[in-house]
Design a protein around this motif. Structure first.
Motif, short mmCIF file in Angstrom:
data_model
loop_
_atom_site.label_atom_id
_atom_site.label_comp_id
_atom_site.label_asym_id
_atom_site.label_seq_id
_atom_site.Cartn_x
_atom_site.Cartn_y
_atom_site.Cartn_z
N THR A 77 -13.11 -17.81 78.43
CA THR A 77 -13.94 -16.65 78.80
C THR A 77 -14.09 -15.62 78.04
N PRO A 78 -15.12 -14.95 77.86
CA PRO A 78 -15.16 -13.75 76.89
C PRO A 78 -14.12 -12.74 76.79
N GLY A 79 -13.58 -12.44 75.85
CA GLY A 79 -12.65 -11.58 75.66
C GLY A 79 -11.07 -12.02 76.03
N LYS A 80 -11.08 -13.43 76.15
CA LYS A 80 -9.57 -13.94 76.20
C LYS A 80 -9.58 -15.12 75.33
N ASP A 81 -8.29 -15.63 75.05
CA ASP A 81 -7.93 -16.94 74.20
C ASP A 81 -8.40 -17.94 75.29
N ARG A 82 -8.45 -19.07 74.50
CA ARG A 82 -8.72 -20.33 75.17
C ARG A 82 -7.32 -20.57 75.82
N GLU A 83 -7.60 -20.83 77.15
CA GLU A 83 -6.46 -20.97 78.27
C GLU A 83 -6.17 -22.23 78.39
N PHE A 84 -4.90 -22.81 78.55
CA PHE A 84 -4.65 -24.06 79.14
C PHE A 84 -5.06 -24.34 80.54
N VAL A 85 -5.16 -25.53 81.08
CA VAL A 85 -5.97 -25.69 82.27
C VAL A 85 -5.00 -26.82 82.90
N ALA A 86 -5.04 -27.85 82.29
CA ALA A 86 -4.28 -29.23 82.60
C ALA A 86 -4.39 -30.27 81.40
N SER A 87 -3.16 -31.08 81.52
CA SER A 87 -3.29 -32.02 80.62
C SER A 87 -2.52 -33.23 81.34
N ILE A 88 -2.81 -34.52 80.66
CA ILE A 88 -2.21 -35.95 81.27
C ILE A 88 -1.63 -36.74 80.00
N ARG A 89 -0.49 -37.12 79.96
CA ARG A 89 -0.03 -37.66 78.92
C ARG A 89 -0.29 -39.16 79.08
N TRP A 90 -0.13 -39.77 77.59
CA TRP A 90 -0.57 -40.91 77.59
C TRP A 90 0.63 -41.87 77.88
N ILE A 91 1.80 -41.33 77.81
CA ILE A 91 3.01 -42.21 78.28
C ILE A 91 3.33 -41.59 79.87
N GLY A 92 3.09 -42.54 80.56
CA GLY A 92 3.52 -42.50 82.08
C GLY A 92 2.56 -41.60 82.84
N GLY A 93 1.43 -41.17 82.10
CA GLY A 93 0.37 -40.34 83.02
C GLY A 93 0.78 -39.10 83.52
N ILE A 94 1.70 -38.51 83.03
CA ILE A 94 2.53 -37.37 83.53
C ILE A 94 1.38 -36.19 83.31
N THR A 95 1.22 -35.34 84.55
CA THR A 95 0.37 -34.42 84.59
C THR A 95 0.90 -33.07 84.50
N GLU A 96 0.19 -31.93 83.84
CA GLU A 96 0.71 -30.55 84.19
C GLU A 96 -0.53 -29.78 84.23
N TYR A 97 -0.21 -28.68 85.04
CA TYR A 97 -1.11 -27.77 85.45
C TYR A 97 -0.80 -26.48 85.06
N ALA A 98 -1.67 -25.41 84.93
CA ALA A 98 -1.85 -23.90 84.59
C ALA A 98 -1.40 -23.40 86.04
N ASP A 99 -0.56 -22.45 86.36
CA ASP A 99 -0.22 -22.00 87.62
C ASP A 99 -1.60 -21.68 88.40
N SER A 100 -2.45 -21.05 87.62
CA SER A 100 -3.63 -20.46 88.09
C SER A 100 -4.62 -21.45 88.91
N VAL A 101 -4.42 -23.09 88.49
CA VAL A 101 -5.15 -23.85 89.30
C VAL A 101 -4.30 -24.91 89.88
N LYS A 102 -3.18 -24.66 89.86
CA LYS A 102 -2.30 -25.82 90.67
C LYS A 102 -2.67 -25.80 92.10
N GLY A 103 -2.70 -27.20 92.59
CA GLY A 103 -3.24 -27.32 93.95
C GLY A 103 -4.60 -27.44 94.17
N ARG A 104 -5.53 -26.86 93.04
CA ARG A 104 -6.78 -26.75 93.34
C ARG A 104 -7.38 -27.88 92.29
#
Length: 124
Positions: free
Chosen positions: A40-67
């Motif tokens: 977003t303008p004025g901010k650094d690029r922010e992590f949202v989510a990832s999915i690993r190639w081993i095991g398909g483990i997912t991680e989310y930023a707190d701001s989007v977790k559950g949504r």
């Protein structure tokens, strides 16, 4: 040459949903951890989510977790970001990215390849 192409962005009202997709080519997709970031303008690029190639483990930023939900289809070399209960503060350009790291990766410097981005606008 690796290439990532995002799609699915658009304009949606608050509370609505969108599904982003990122199609990858030129890399061994099943061996890459994939991530979504947003800018977003004025901010650094922010992590949202990832999915690993081993095991398909997912991680989310707190701001989007559950949504938001990240998923991948290795047969189609594609990842998805299902975004529900969208809020105006989710408005951003969303980028997908790829890295060979198999662990927790949430920094932009961890990623090797980037897409061109897709705009998501959430109106109040």
């Amino acid at each position: 040459q690796a290439q990532l192409v995002e799609s699915g962005g658009g304009l949606v009202q608050a509370g609505g949903s969108l599904r982003l997709a990122c199609a990858a080519s030129g890399l061994t997709f099943s061996s890459y951890t994939m991530g979504w970031f947003r800018l977003t303008p004025g901010k650094d690029r922010e992590f949202v989510a990832s999915i690993r190639w081993i095991g398909g483990i997912t991680e989310y930023a707190d701001s989007v977790k559950g949504r938001f939900t990240i998923s991948r289809d290795n047969a189609k070399n594609t990842i998805y970001l299902q975004m529900n209960s969208l809020k105006p503060e989710d408005t951003a350009v969303y980028y997908c990215a790829a890295t060979r790291y198999s662990g927790s990766v949430y920094r932009t410097s961890d990623y090797d390849y980037w897409g061109q981005g897709t705009q998501v606008t959430v109106s109040s």
